[in-house]
Design an enzyme around this catalytic site. Structure first.
Site, PDB file in Angstrom:
ATOM      1  N   ASN A 190      32.649  29.077   0.108  1.00  0.00           N
ATOM      2  CA  ASN A 190      34.056  28.867  -0.241  1.00  0.00           C
ATOM      3  C   ASN A 190      34.687  30.025  -1.014  1.00  0.00           C
ATOM      4  OD1 ASN A 190      32.581  28.199  -2.515  1.00  0.00           O
ATOM      5  ND2 ASN A 190      33.833  26.439  -3.062  1.00  0.00           N
ATOM      6  N   GLU A 234      25.072  26.622 -10.493  1.00  0.00           N
ATOM      7  CA  GLU A 234      26.467  26.177 -10.569  1.00  0.00           C
ATOM      8  C   GLU A 234      26.646  25.238  -9.388  1.00  0.00           C
ATOM      9  OE1 GLU A 234      29.996  25.639  -9.681  1.00  0.00           O
ATOM     10  OE2 GLU A 234      30.261  27.798  -9.409  1.00  0.00           O
ATOM     11  N   GLU A 276      28.257  31.585 -16.129  1.00  0.00           N
ATOM     12  CA  GLU A 276      28.502  32.912 -15.566  1.00  0.00           C
ATOM     13  C   GLU A 276      29.825  33.416 -16.129  1.00  0.00           C
ATOM     14  OE1 GLU A 276      28.102  31.589 -11.275  1.00  0.00           O
ATOM     15  OE2 GLU A 276      26.628  33.198 -11.352  1.00  0.00           O
ATOM     16  N   CYS A 285      34.793  24.075  -6.179  1.00  0.00           N
ATOM     17  CA  CYS A 285      33.962  23.151  -6.963  1.00  0.00           C
ATOM     18  C   CYS A 285      34.671  22.711  -8.247  1.00  0.00           C
ATOM     19  CB  CYS A 285      32.617  23.785  -7.256  1.00  0.00           C
ATOM     20  SG  CYS A 285      32.790  25.424  -7.912  1.00  0.00           S
TER      21      CYS A 285
END
Ligand code: ADP
Length: 478
Positions: free
Chosen positions: A150, A248, A460, A282
C-alpha cells in the site's frame, strides 16, 4: 513488456530457475512488468552479499554513509515523475498521492542522513575510581525488511534510510502486488553510491524468503510491515535465532468526534485519513464514534464532502480514488458492507463495487457511509482496507474512550474536540501508538510510528528508528 530484475551483490539477476511473476495494474489488469520469482536459494545469496558487505560499510565514517543516504533521498526526489507513475500503475493510488508518497519516502532518507551522524553512545561516570564506562551504539548487522503493497516506496525507505545510515546492510522483499517502485528505489541507491551488497532486493515467494531469512543467524533483525497474521508467523520463526523484530501490523483506528468539535475540521480529517489511498492504509479510521448531539450533522457533512471524490484510473486528471488492490480486497469490503447491513447498519451513501469507465476493472468501491455501527459488526473488529466509513454514536465522554479502546489493535486513533482538557484526556485515555488530536494526517518521518497491542512492536521514524537498528554495547575499562 518490461522485465525488472532483482539486485544481489550489485548484480541485477533473474531467479535461478528463471521463474517470473507478473505485476498488473489493479485499475485495468494490464501487465505493467514482470519480476523474478525468487525463493529460498536467492534469499540465501542475498544474505551472503549483505554479510560480505557488512564490515566495510560499518567501518565507513558516519558522515560518509549519511552523505550517500542523503544523495539517495535527493535522487528519489529528482525522479519523482518516473517513480510516481510506476507507483500509480502498480498500486492504483492517484498520481497526486503517489507524488506525495515519493516526497514522504525521500524524507525518510534525508531525515536519517540528518540524524545518524549525531546518534552516538554515552560515557557514564564509573562508580569505582580508575574505571571508565563507555556505551557504544554499533549497527546490528544484516537487516531484513519485508514490506506491504500500500506504500511501495515509503515503507521501504522508512526501514532502509535509518538502517543504512547507522551502518547496517540490508536484504529486502517488496510486496508481490507492487514490487516495481521498490526495485526502482534500489537502482537509485546504487546511483547514489550505496556500495554493492549493502542493499539487496529480491521479489518472489514471500513465505520461503521470510523463512530463509529468519532461519539464518547472520540476519540480526527483521523489520516487517504487514498483517498481524503474518506478523505472528514471523514471531514464531524469529524464535529460532532470537532475531530482533520490528513489527508494524494491522490497525483498526477509532475516530472520535465530541460535541464541541469543529465539525468542518473533523470532516476534513475524516476524508483525508479514511479515504486516502481508497481507504487502504493501516492508520485508516475503521470506526467512527460521534457524540449523539452532533452525529446527524457530522454524517450529513461527511456525505456532502464525499460527493467531491472521483473514482477512476490514478493517472487520469481529477481522480481522487483509485481501485482496491485486488479481488480479495474487493471481496472483503463487499462482505463487510453486507455483514454490517445484515446486522442493522443503514447505508447512507455508496456501498457499491463498480467499473467507473470502459477499460477499467470492477474493483472500485464508491465512497461509503454506514450508519448505526455496533460492536457485533465485522467492520468493528476487522480492518476494512476500503473507502467505507462506519459510524456509531455515544453519549458520555467516557463511553467514547471505551469504544475507542474496544479493539485488539492499537496503531492510530483520532479525536476531535475544541476543549483542551478533553483533548488531553483523550490523548491519555486512548490506547494507541499514534493519537491525532484534531489531526487526520499524522504521518511524518520525524515522529515515532508504530502501535500497541496487536498492532505490533517497535517504532519507526526519527531517532527511534536509529535506536532500532543499533546494538547497545557497554565497555568497562579498568
Ligand atoms: P497485506 O494484507 O498487506 O498484503 P501481508 O502481511 O499479507 O499483508 O503482506 C505483507 C508483506 O508480507 C508482503 O511483502 C508479503 O509478501 C509478505 N508475506 C506474506 N506472507 C508471508 C510469510 N509467510 N512470511 C514472510 N512474508 C510474508
Amino acid at each position: 513488456m518490461a522485465y525488472v530484475r532483482n539486485l544481489i551483490g550489485g548484480d541485477w539477476i533473474e531467479a535461478l530457475d528463471g521463474a517470473t511473476h507478473e505485476v498488473r495494474d489493479p485499475a485495468t489488469d494490464a501487465l505493467v512488468a514482470s519480476v523474478p520469482r525468487c525463493g529460498a536459494a536467492e534469499a540465501g545469496l542475498a544474505v551472503d552479499a549483505a554479510a560480505q558487505a557488512a564490515g566495510a560499510w560499518r567501518d565507513r565514517p558516519a558522515l560518509e554513509r549519511a552523505a550517500i543516504v542523503r544523495r539517495w533521498g535527493e535522487l528519489v526526489l529528482a525522479h519523482t515523475d518516473e517513480l510516481a507513475e510506476v507507483l500509480t500503475r502498480e498500486e492504483g493510488k492517484p498520481l497526486a498521492e503517489a507524488r506525495g508518497e515519493i516526497a514522504y519516502a525521500a524524507s525518510f532518507l534525508t531525515g536519517a542522513a540528518d540524524l545518524a551522524p549525531h546518534f552516538h553512545g554515552d560515557v557514564i561516570p564509573a562508580p569505582v575510581a580508575g574505571k571508565h564506562i563507555v556505551v557504544l551504539r554499533p549497527p546490528v548487522g544484516v537487516v531484513a525488511a519485508i514490506t506491504p503493497w500500500n506504500f511501495p516506496a515509503a515503507m521501504i525507505t522508512r526501514k532502509l534510510g535509518p538502517a543504512l545510515a547507522v551502518g547496517c546492510t540490508a536484504v529486502i522483499k517488496p510486496a508481490e502486488q507492487a514490487p516495481l517502485t521498490g526495485l526502482a528505489l534500489a537502482r537509485l541507491a546504487g546511483e547514489a553510491g550505496v556500495p554493492p551488497g549493502v542493499l539487496n532486493a529480491i521479489t518472489g515467494d514471500a513465505p520461503a524468503i521470510g523463512k530463509t531469512w529468519l532461519g539464518d543467524a547472520r540476519v540480526r533483525k527483521l523489520s516487517f510491515t504487514g498483517s498481524t497474521e503474518v506478523g505472528r508467523i514471523l514471531v514464531r520463526q524469529a524464535a529460532e535465532h532470537l532475531t530482533r523484530l520490528s513489527l508494524e501490523l494491522g490497525g483498526l483506528a477509532p475516530f472520535v468526534v465530541f460535541d464541541d468539535a469543529d465539525l468542518e475540521a473533523a470532516v476534513r480529517g475524516a476524508v483525508i485519513s479514511k479515504f486516502r489511498n481508497a481507504g487502504q492504509t493501516c492508520i485508516c479510521p475503521n470506526r467512527f464514534y460521534v457524540q449523539r448531539s452532533v452525529h446527524e450533522e457530522f454524517v450529513g457533512r461527511l456525505q456532502r464532502a464525499l460527493t467531491e471524490l472521483r473514482l477512476g484510473h490514478g493517472l487520469d486528471d481529477g481522480v481522487t480514488t483509485g481501485p482496491l488492490i485486488d479481488d480479495d480486497g474487493v471481496a472483503k469490503v463487499r462482505a463487510q458492507i453486507a455483514d454490517a447491513r445484515d446486522r442493522g447498519a443503514v447505508l447512507r451513501m455508496g456501498g457499491e463495487i463498480v467499473r467507473p469507465a470502459e477499460g477499467l476493472t470492477a474493483r472500485f468501491c464508491t465512497p461509503t457511509v454506514l450508519d448505526g455501527l455496533t460492536p457485533e459488526m465485522a467492520i468493528a473488529h476487522e480492518e476494512t482496507f476500503g473507502p467505507v466509513a462506519a459510524v456509531g454514536v455515544f453519549d458520555e465522554e467516557s463511553q467514547g474512550f471505551a469504544l475507542a479502546n474496544a479493539s485488539p489493535y492499537g496503531l492510530a486513533a483520532y479525536a476531535y474536540t475544541r476543549d483542551l482538557a478533553r483533548a488531553w484526556r483523550a490523548a491519555e485515555a486512548i490506547d494507541a501508538g499514534i493519537v491525532g488530536i484534531n489531526d487526520g494526517a499524522v504521518s511524518t518521518a520525524v515522529a515515532p510510528f508504530g502501535g500497541t497491542k496487536a498492532s505490533g512492536w517497535g517504532r519507526e521514524g526519527g531517532r527511534w528508528a536509529l535506536e532500532a537498528y543499533t546494538e547497545i554495547k557497554y565497555v568497562s575499562i579498568g
